[in-house]
Design an enzyme around this catalytic site. Structure first.
Site, mmCIF file in Angstrom:
data_model
loop_
_atom_site.group_PDB
_atom_site.id
_atom_site.type_symbol
_atom_site.label_atom_id
_atom_site.label_comp_id
_atom_site.label_asym_id
_atom_site.label_seq_id
_atom_site.Cartn_x
_atom_site.Cartn_y
_atom_site.Cartn_z
ATOM 1 C CB THR A 231 -2.484 2.354 -0.302
ATOM 2 O OG1 THR A 231 -3.044 1.056 -0.480
ATOM 3 C CG2 THR A 231 -3.466 3.253 0.415
ATOM 4 C CG ASN A 232 -1.311 -2.043 -3.428
ATOM 5 O OD1 ASN A 232 -0.379 -2.719 -3.031
ATOM 6 N ND2 ASN A 232 -2.544 -2.174 -2.949
ATOM 7 C CG HIS B 111 -6.414 -11.648 -4.753
ATOM 8 N ND1 HIS B 111 -7.642 -11.154 -5.144
ATOM 9 C CD2 HIS B 111 -6.651 -12.558 -3.779
ATOM 10 C CE1 HIS B 111 -8.584 -11.757 -4.437
ATOM 11 N NE2 HIS B 111 -8.017 -12.603 -3.597
HETATM 12 C C1 GRF Z 1 -5.834 -3.833 -2.503
HETATM 13 O O1 GRF Z 1 -6.238 -4.532 -1.371
HETATM 14 C C2 GRF Z 1 -5.463 -4.791 -3.603
HETATM 15 O O2 GRF Z 1 -4.908 -5.973 -3.147
HETATM 16 C C3 GRF Z 1 -6.785 -5.060 -4.242
HETATM 17 O O3 GRF Z 1 -7.467 -3.820 -4.185
HETATM 18 C C4 GRF Z 1 -6.974 -3.037 -3.117
HETATM 19 C C5 GRF Z 1 -6.526 -1.718 -3.671
HETATM 20 O O4 GRF Z 1 -6.144 -0.818 -2.667
HETATM 21 N N1 GRF Z 1 -6.645 -5.619 -5.554
HETATM 22 P P1 GRF Z 1 -5.426 0.545 -3.065
HETATM 23 O O5 GRF Z 1 -6.323 1.283 -4.032
HETATM 24 O O6 GRF Z 1 -4.093 0.202 -3.677
HETATM 25 O O7 GRF Z 1 -5.265 1.293 -1.784
#
Ligand code: GRF
Length: 210
Positions: free
Chosen positions: A13-14, A110
């Site tokens: 999602t990021n 994070h």
């Molecule tokens: C997120 O919560 C990020 O902060 C952490 O891992 C998770 C990744 O989520 N480092 P996504 O794969 O981006 O949905």
């Protein structure tokens, strides 16, 4: 044009927030040249393919030892001429050889307000479970540069999220993503790409002027 590699292990999602930010023009002067996953079944890879971004799976399992895996990762980044490495849910420790090759050029997101709820063992839902167990009322997310420690590098951006009395780890994880992560990671990348990251009094700041 800043050439980025986004390293992922899961849902992505990021990564999606970065793709959307580039398309929307809120992340300037940047392209995602490569998405790398250690996990071939990460949904993040599907997101990358849907956005026509080149993907690579580099898994420790495919190499004789950790050192070979690290060298393979480094070689792929260098061959692609990557300027900025973005760790977006990449569940692999970053080796010193990568930190040395990209000093001040690796960003991590994070899901807590560092230095709370970070370091070894604090990943995924564990972070939010620990937040609820401790009873803090404010949590959030942090974008920081990566050094040789675990979540110890210089902090670039943070955003707070209120904890609710009826939160579960899952609901909190979702809200931290929506209200903090998907905003500050694209903002941090834009700041790097537009050369607005400055060191003032030994601390890292984002300046407004472009
Ligand atoms: C997120 O919560 C990020 O902060 C952490 O891992 C998770 C990744 O989520 N480092 P996504 O794969 O981006 O949905």
């Amino acid at each position: 044009m800043l050439k980025m590699a986004v390293l992922v292990s899961g849902g992505g999602t990021n990564l999606q927030a970065i793709i959307d930010g580039i398309h929307a023009g809120t992340i300037h002067n940047s392209q995602i040249s490569l998405v790398i996953s250690n996990n071939g079944s990460a949904y993040a890879l599907t997101r990358a393919k849907q956005a026509d971004i080149e993907t690579r799976v580099i898994s420790p399992k495919s190499y004789g030892d950790r050192e070979q895996f690290h060298q393979a990762l480094l070689a792929v980044l260098q061959e692609a001429g990557i300027d900025l490495v973005v760790l977006a849910g990449f569940l692999v420790n970053i080796p010193p050889c990568l930190v040395e090759a990209y000093p001040g050029r690796i960003l991590n997101i994070h899901p807590s307000l560092i230095p709370s709820f970070c370091g070894r063992g604090y990943y995924g839902l564990h972070v939010h479970e620990a937040v609820l167990a401790r009873g803090v009322k404010v949590t959030g997310a942090t974008v920081h540069f990566v050094d040789n420690g675990c979540d110890t590098g210089p902090i670039l951006l943070q955003k707070a999220v209120a904890v609710r009395s009826d939160d579960t780890a899952e609901s909190l994880q979702r809200r931290v993503m929506e209200e903090a992560e998907w905003q500050i990671l694209p903002a941090a990348i834009d700041a790097v790409a537009t050369d607005r990251v400055k060191i003032i009094e030994g601390r890292v700041w984002i300046t407004e002027e472009v």
